[in-house]
Design a protein around this motif. Sequence first.
Motif, PDB file in Angstrom:
ATOM      1  N   ARG A   1      49.675  25.389  35.293  1.00 29.85           N
ATOM      2  CA  ARG A   1      49.617  24.354  34.251  1.00 29.85           C
ATOM      3  C   ARG A   1      50.515  23.170  34.622  1.00 29.85           C
ATOM      4  NH1 ARG A   1      49.343  28.752  30.201  1.00 29.85           N
ATOM      5  NH2 ARG A   1      47.268  28.582  29.275  1.00 29.85           N
ATOM      6  N   ARG A   2      51.702  23.480  35.096  1.00 34.13           N
ATOM      7  CA  ARG A   2      52.641  22.427  35.491  1.00 34.13           C
ATOM      8  C   ARG A   2      52.039  21.555  36.587  1.00 34.13           C
ATOM      9  NH1 ARG A   2      56.129  20.782  38.968  1.00 34.13           N
ATOM     10  NH2 ARG A   2      55.888  22.467  40.456  1.00 34.13           N
ATOM     11  N   LEU A   3      51.285  22.178  37.493  1.00 36.83           N
ATOM     12  CA  LEU A   3      50.640  21.459  38.601  1.00 36.83           C
ATOM     13  C   LEU A   3      49.344  20.760  38.175  1.00 36.83           C
ATOM     14  CD1 LEU A   3      51.044  24.157  41.404  1.00 36.83           C
ATOM     15  CD2 LEU A   3      52.319  22.000  41.196  1.00 36.83           C
ATOM     16  N   ARG A   4      48.970  20.936  36.910  1.00 35.85           N
ATOM     17  CA  ARG A   4      47.733  20.375  36.362  1.00 35.85           C
ATOM     18  C   ARG A   4      46.491  20.938  37.059  1.00 35.85           C
ATOM     19  NH1 ARG A   4      49.215  16.419  32.755  1.00 35.85           N
ATOM     20  NH2 ARG A   4      51.210  15.422  33.127  1.00 35.85           N
ATOM     21  N   ILE A   5      46.571  22.214  37.387  1.00 32.77           N
ATOM     22  CA  ILE A   5      45.443  22.950  37.971  1.00 32.77           C
ATOM     23  C   ILE A   5      44.384  23.135  36.882  1.00 32.77           C
ATOM     24  CG2 ILE A   5      44.775  25.228  38.864  1.00 32.77           C
ATOM     25  CD1 ILE A   5      46.353  23.659  40.949  1.00 32.77           C
ATOM     26  N   ARG A   6      43.120  23.048  37.235  1.00 27.83           N
ATOM     27  CA  ARG A   6      42.039  23.223  36.253  1.00 27.83           C
ATOM     28  C   ARG A   6      41.590  24.675  36.148  1.00 27.83           C
ATOM     29  NH1 ARG A   6      37.137  19.653  36.421  1.00 27.83           N
ATOM     30  NH2 ARG A   6      36.957  20.590  34.383  1.00 27.83           N
ATOM     31  N   TYR A   7      41.605  25.406  37.260  1.00 21.67           N
ATOM     32  CA  TYR A   7      41.112  26.781  37.265  1.00 21.67           C
ATOM     33  C   TYR A   7      42.111  27.670  37.995  1.00 21.67           C
ATOM     34  CZ  TYR A   7      36.664  24.655  36.054  1.00 21.67           C
ATOM     35  OH  TYR A   7      35.678  23.939  35.433  1.00 21.67           O
ATOM     36  N   VAL A   8      42.471  28.780  37.357  1.00 23.69           N
ATOM     37  CA  VAL A   8      43.281  29.812  38.001  1.00 23.69           C
ATOM     38  C   VAL A   8      42.343  30.980  38.280  1.00 23.69           C
ATOM     39  CG1 VAL A   8      45.271  31.337  37.807  1.00 23.69           C
ATOM     40  CG2 VAL A   8      45.328  29.078  36.722  1.00 23.69           C
ATOM     41  N   ASN A   9      42.279  31.389  39.519  1.00 25.39           N
ATOM     42  CA  ASN A   9      41.350  32.430  39.949  1.00 25.39           C
ATOM     43  C   ASN A   9      42.073  33.699  40.369  1.00 25.39           C
ATOM     44  OD1 ASN A   9      39.046  30.582  39.842  1.00 25.39           O
ATOM     45  ND2 ASN A   9      39.957  29.628  41.633  1.00 25.39           N
ATOM     46  N   VAL A  10      41.371  34.791  40.257  1.00 21.65           N
ATOM     47  CA  VAL A  10      41.807  36.076  40.812  1.00 21.65           C
ATOM     48  C   VAL A  10      40.603  36.685  41.520  1.00 21.65           C
ATOM     49  CG1 VAL A  10      43.619  36.503  39.110  1.00 21.65           C
ATOM     50  CG2 VAL A  10      41.314  37.309  38.650  1.00 21.65           C
ATOM     51  N   ARG A  11      40.859  37.487  42.528  1.00 19.63           N
ATOM     52  CA  ARG A  11      39.771  38.125  43.264  1.00 19.63           C
ATOM     53  C   ARG A  11      40.080  39.602  43.509  1.00 19.63           C
ATOM     54  NH1 ARG A  11      38.295  35.657  48.469  1.00 19.63           N
ATOM     55  NH2 ARG A  11      40.500  35.698  48.869  1.00 19.63           N
ATOM     56  N   PRO A  12      40.109  40.398  42.458  1.00 20.21           N
ATOM     57  CA  PRO A  12      40.344  41.831  42.686  1.00 20.21           C
ATOM     58  C   PRO A  12      39.140  42.436  43.400  1.00 20.21           C
ATOM     59  CG  PRO A  12      39.697  41.462  40.422  1.00 20.21           C
ATOM     60  CD  PRO A  12      39.854  40.103  41.050  1.00 20.21           C
ATOM     61  N   VAL A  13      39.385  43.464  44.191  1.00 19.82           N
ATOM     62  CA  VAL A  13      38.260  44.124  44.855  1.00 19.82           C
ATOM     63  C   VAL A  13      37.371  44.751  43.787  1.00 19.82           C
ATOM     64  CG1 VAL A  13      39.470  44.475  47.034  1.00 19.82           C
ATOM     65  CG2 VAL A  13      39.537  46.257  45.301  1.00 19.82           C
ATOM     66  N   GLY A  14      36.068  44.733  44.050  1.00 19.01           N
ATOM     67  CA  GLY A  14      35.087  45.163  43.070  1.00 19.01           C
ATOM     68  C   GLY A  14      35.253  46.588  42.583  1.00 19.01           C
ATOM     69  N   ARG A  15      35.829  47.435  43.382  1.00 24.14           N
ATOM     70  CA  ARG A  15      36.002  48.834  42.990  1.00 24.14           C
ATOM     71  C   ARG A  15      37.296  49.085  42.229  1.00 24.14           C
ATOM     72  NH1 ARG A  15      33.992  52.325  48.246  1.00 24.14           N
ATOM     73  NH2 ARG A  15      31.942  51.354  48.408  1.00 24.14           N
ATOM     74  N   ASN A  16      38.150  48.083  42.113  1.00 24.22           N
ATOM     75  CA  ASN A  16      39.441  48.260  41.454  1.00 24.22           C
ATOM     76  C   ASN A  16      39.307  47.971  39.961  1.00 24.22           C
ATOM     77  OD1 ASN A  16      42.090  48.403  40.655  1.00 24.22           O
ATOM     78  ND2 ASN A  16      42.876  47.276  42.415  1.00 24.22           N
ATOM     79  N   LEU A  17      38.765  48.939  39.243  1.00 19.61           N
ATOM     80  CA  LEU A  17      38.525  48.766  37.814  1.00 19.61           C
ATOM     81  C   LEU A  17      39.816  48.549  37.034  1.00 19.61           C
ATOM     82  CD1 LEU A  17      35.707  51.418  37.274  1.00 19.61           C
ATOM     83  CD2 LEU A  17      35.504  48.963  37.756  1.00 19.61           C
ATOM     84  N   GLU A  18      40.901  49.162  37.479  1.00 19.27           N
ATOM     85  CA  GLU A  18      42.193  48.980  36.820  1.00 19.27           C
ATOM     86  C   GLU A  18      42.612  47.505  36.874  1.00 19.27           C
ATOM     87  OE1 GLU A  18      45.552  50.673  38.929  1.00 19.27           O
ATOM     88  OE2 GLU A  18      46.497  51.214  37.029  1.00 19.27           O
ATOM     89  N   ALA A  19      42.477  46.886  38.045  1.00 22.52           N
ATOM     90  CA  ALA A  19      42.848  45.475  38.192  1.00 22.52           C
ATOM     91  C   ALA A  19      41.902  44.571  37.404  1.00 22.52           C
ATOM     92  CB  ALA A  19      42.860  45.079  39.667  1.00 22.52           C
ATOM     93  N   ILE A  20      40.620  44.853  37.464  1.00 19.09           N
ATOM     94  CA  ILE A  20      39.648  44.042  36.731  1.00 19.09           C
ATOM     95  C   ILE A  20      39.941  44.100  35.239  1.00 19.09           C
ATOM     96  CG2 ILE A  20      37.199  43.820  36.116  1.00 19.09           C
ATOM     97  CD1 ILE A  20      36.618  44.816  39.047  1.00 19.09           C
ATOM     98  N   SER A  21      40.230  45.280  34.719  1.00 17.62           N
ATOM     99  CA  SER A  21      40.572  45.433  33.300  1.00 17.62           C
ATOM    100  C   SER A  21      41.839  44.662  32.963  1.00 17.62           C
ATOM    101  CB  SER A  21      40.750  46.908  32.945  1.00 17.62           C
ATOM    102  OG  SER A  21      39.539  47.588  33.059  1.00 17.62           O
ATOM    103  N   PHE A  22      42.845  44.739  33.830  1.00 13.32           N
ATOM    104  CA  PHE A  22      44.090  44.004  33.609  1.00 13.32           C
ATOM    105  C   PHE A  22      43.814  42.509  33.503  1.00 13.32           C
ATOM    106  CE2 PHE A  22      47.334  41.349  35.630  1.00 13.32           C
ATOM    107  CZ  PHE A  22      48.365  41.501  34.719  1.00 13.32           C
ATOM    108  N   PHE A  23      43.086  41.967  34.468  1.00 10.98           N
ATOM    109  CA  PHE A  23      42.836  40.529  34.461  1.00 10.98           C
ATOM    110  C   PHE A  23      41.998  40.113  33.252  1.00 10.98           C
ATOM    111  CE2 PHE A  23      43.754  40.900  39.122  1.00 10.98           C
ATOM    112  CZ  PHE A  23      44.930  40.170  39.072  1.00 10.98           C
ATOM    113  N   HIS A  24      41.085  40.952  32.848  1.00  9.31           N
ATOM    114  CA  HIS A  24      40.296  40.646  31.661  1.00  9.31           C
ATOM    115  C   HIS A  24      41.207  40.575  30.429  1.00  9.31           C
ATOM    116  CE1 HIS A  24      37.148  41.179  28.551  1.00  9.31           C
ATOM    117  NE2 HIS A  24      36.492  40.398  29.387  1.00  9.31           N
ATOM    118  N   ARG A  25      42.137  41.521  30.313  1.00 14.24           N
ATOM    119  CA  ARG A  25      43.092  41.496  29.197  1.00 14.24           C
ATOM    120  C   ARG A  25      43.960  40.235  29.230  1.00 14.24           C
ATOM    121  NH1 ARG A  25      43.801  46.828  30.789  1.00 14.24           N
ATOM    122  NH2 ARG A  25      45.834  46.353  31.686  1.00 14.24           N
TER     123      ARG A  25
END
Length: 151
Positions: free
Chosen positions: A108-132
């Motif tokens: 936000r400080r850098l005025r970025i428009r999109y913050v992305n994450v790329r968890p591996v598709g099989r890492n359901l724990e990480a995907i759930s975390f990022f969704h939360r």
Amino acid sequence: MSTSVREYRPEDLDQCRQLWVSLTQRHRDIYGDPAIGGDDPGSAFDVHLEHPQLHKLWVAVHENRVVGLCGLLAQGEESELEPIVVDPNWRGQGIGTLLAGQAISESRRLRIRYVNVRPVGRNLEAISFFHREGFRLLGRLELSIPLEAAT
């Protein structure tokens, strides 16, 4: 919980390498492939430190022990949390949320428009975390095909 987040320091190197090893082991377990990360997966952290888009790297510290880390790659209007990893023994205690929050605030400080994450598709724990954490917009889809090792 008396865990704090601060910027990475050179004296954190060994502990961050260990976190990288635990991240690599998670990928090995998910994919059933002990070769992921090679013979010295901790050395990949050293390579990450030289990433041309690495803007900042933070560590979560509890009683002088590094229990998590989060890097922020930034380029143009986009940033990426890469990596975000918490020691397996410290998961579920809000450390990932603290680290992600730090990277999002910096974006936000850098005025970025999109913050992305790329968890591996099989890492359901990480995907759930990022969704939360609010990551819901699907920006990219990457498909892979495994190839046999060259002989």
